[in-house]
Design a protein around this motif. Structure first.
Motif, PDB file in Angstrom:
ATOM      1  N   THR A   1       0.864  -1.185   0.000  1.00  0.00           N
ATOM      2  CA  THR A   1       0.000   0.000   0.000  1.00  0.00           C
ATOM      3  C   THR A   1       0.899   1.232   0.000  1.00  0.00           C
TER       4      THR A   1
ATOM      5  N   LYS B   1       2.451   5.005  -0.021  1.00  0.00           N
ATOM      6  CA  LYS B   1       2.061   6.243   0.659  1.00  0.00           C
ATOM      7  C   LYS B   1       1.539   7.283  -0.337  1.00  0.00           C
TER       8      LYS B   1
ATOM      9  N   TYR C   1      -7.161  -2.638 -11.195  1.00  0.00           N
ATOM     10  CA  TYR C   1      -7.214  -1.507 -10.264  1.00  0.00           C
ATOM     11  C   TYR C   1      -8.582  -0.817 -10.327  1.00  0.00           C
TER      12      TYR C   1
ATOM     13  N   ASN D   1     -12.981   0.181  -2.893  1.00  0.00           N
ATOM     14  CA  ASN D   1     -12.352   0.832  -1.735  1.00  0.00           C
ATOM     15  C   ASN D   1     -10.832   0.980  -1.873  1.00  0.00           C
ATOM     16  N   LEU D   2     -10.360   1.155  -3.096  1.00  0.00           N
ATOM     17  CA  LEU D   2      -8.939   1.439  -3.294  1.00  0.00           C
ATOM     18  C   LEU D   2      -8.628   2.780  -2.640  1.00  0.00           C
ATOM     19  N   ASN D   3      -7.647   2.788  -1.736  1.00  0.00           N
ATOM     20  CA  ASN D   3      -7.444   3.989  -0.917  1.00  0.00           C
ATOM     21  C   ASN D   3      -6.229   4.823  -1.322  1.00  0.00           C
ATOM     22  N   TYR D   4      -5.761   4.642  -2.555  1.00  0.00           N
ATOM     23  CA  TYR D   4      -4.674   5.482  -3.058  1.00  0.00           C
ATOM     24  C   TYR D   4      -4.859   5.655  -4.565  1.00  0.00           C
TER      25      TYR D   4
ATOM     26  N   THR E   1      -7.247  11.998  -6.323  1.00  0.00           N
ATOM     27  CA  THR E   1      -8.140  11.251  -5.445  1.00  0.00           C
ATOM     28  C   THR E   1      -7.837   9.762  -5.570  1.00  0.00           C
ATOM     29  N   PRO E   2      -8.202   8.960  -4.574  1.00  0.00           N
ATOM     30  CA  PRO E   2      -8.008   7.512  -4.697  1.00  0.00           C
ATOM     31  C   PRO E   2      -8.759   6.962  -5.912  1.00  0.00           C
TER      32      PRO E   2
END
Length: 362
Positions: free
Chosen positions: A113, A115, A129, A134-137, A322-323
């Motif tokens: 994950t 940064k 992808y 809920n992909l957070n990056y 945005t993610p």
């Protein structure tokens, strides 16, 4: 001064074939743009890729390299990385403290994950992808830009033709080819087969892609027409998959008609034939056949893609994405293509309809 471990890459590929990497190395030596960044790169470990890794190395990045599961690392390239003291890791041994992921086929998804975010090279990976909840990056897709035309339409198609003839010793002239998928890679394969007078039949889910195939002079079958697809498979010399969808053939068609073809060849990162086909029934045990030869894609077609992959790093560092999945910016892609056209004196649009040997060179 060139570091000795990387000398083999310079011996194999003239500087004139890699204008973007050569320029990037000059800048990297002077400015160390990646100083302090922890980067993990999942990329086929080939001698071509050494130039890309060298840019990150010269730029001060703390690099860890993994090799995609669909190929084995090339021994010469692996030796260079080890001699340079760079970390080569398996997926299972990766820590999870990287700033940036440079991915291929989304194989680092769920393992790391980052940064700041990820930069994905392939259509297969971009699809994965995009479909991840809920992909957070943020993830920047190089595939979703016109710069991929250089690799997919020219490079990958040429690589398929070279790999197939090298591995089989067969003559492709006048053969019947069933091609699954008419995106960038599929179009590139059909383009590379044009000088051989192959009779190409395209299967796709997208009516627009089928229309393009017809305009290019190919027979086109909607993927839902099971009977027509299976009849075409049974009559084909080679069936090629290039959809980026795992298990596609097994999910939708009987295996028996496909096994009547002389050869089955996968060009996707995933096993597109699926569970109904034994590994030995498909060339290279279902792996992408272009990676079974020493130089899968000619470096002049990889160089601009490598450059875009690195430009993704700067995008993630300097802009607040945005993610989720984002396309590589059009204006940047067009600039890369324009510079490549000037350097090689090739008009990409015209080249698509020109004699192929004018484009590919020696």
């Amino acid at each position: 001064m060139i570091n000795d471990p990387f000398k083999i890459a310079y011996d194999l590929f003239p500087a004139k074939e890699i204008p973007f990497m050569e320029s990037a190395k000059t800048i990297a030596r002077r400015t160390r743009p990646y100083e302090g960044l922890k980067i993990v790169q999942n990329l086929p470990i080939t001698t071509e890729a050494l130039h890309k890794i060298h840019v990150l190395y010269l730029g001060g990045a703390d690099i860890t390299t993994t090799c995609p599961s669909f190929m084995d690392p090339k021994h010469e390239a692996l030796s260079v990385l080890k001699a340079a003291g760079l970390r080569v890791s398996t997926f299972d041994d990766l820590p999870d403290d990287f700033d940036i992921v440079l991915d291929c086929a989304a194989e680092l998804l769920g393992r790391v994950t980052p940064k700041m975010g990820a930069v994905e090279l392939t259509g297969t990976g971009s699809n994965i992808y995009a479909e991840t909840p809920n992909l957070n990056y943020p993830v920047i897709s190089v595939d979703q830009s016109r710069v991929k035309v250089l690799e997919a339409l020219f490079g990958t198609g040429d690589a398929f033709q070279r790999a197939f003839t090298t591995l089989t010793g067969e003559d492709l002239h006048g053969r019947d080819v069933l091609l699954f998928g008419y995106g960038k890679v599929g179009q590139g394969i059909a383009y590379a087969l044009r000088p051989y007078g192959c009779r190409v039949t395209v299967v796709d889910t997208n009516p627009a892609a089928l229309d393009i195939a017809r305009r290019h002079g190919h027979k086109a079958i909607p993927s839902v027409d099971t009977v027509a697809v299976e009849q075409a498979a049974a009559a084909s010399f080679v069936v090629v998959t290039a959809t980026g969808r795992a298990g596609l053939v097994s999910k939708h068609y009987a295996s028996e008609p496909f096994l009547k073809a002389a050869y089955l060849a996968n060009m996707g990162a995933e096993d597109e034939f699926g569970a109904d086909f034994a590994a030995e029934a498909v060339m290279v045990n279902k792996k992408p056949i272009n990676f079974a030869i020493d130089h899968p894609t000619r470096i002049r077609f990889l160089d601009p893609i490598f450059h875009a992959h690195h430009m993704g790093i700067e995008l993630l560092r300097n802009f607040d994405f945005t993610p989720g999945l984002h396309a590589f910016p059009d204006f940047m892609a067009e600039q890369i293509i324009a510079e490549w056209e000037v350097h090689f004196d090739i008009n990409v649009e015209k080249a698509l309809w020109a004699d192929q040997t004018e484009v590919l060179g020696g």
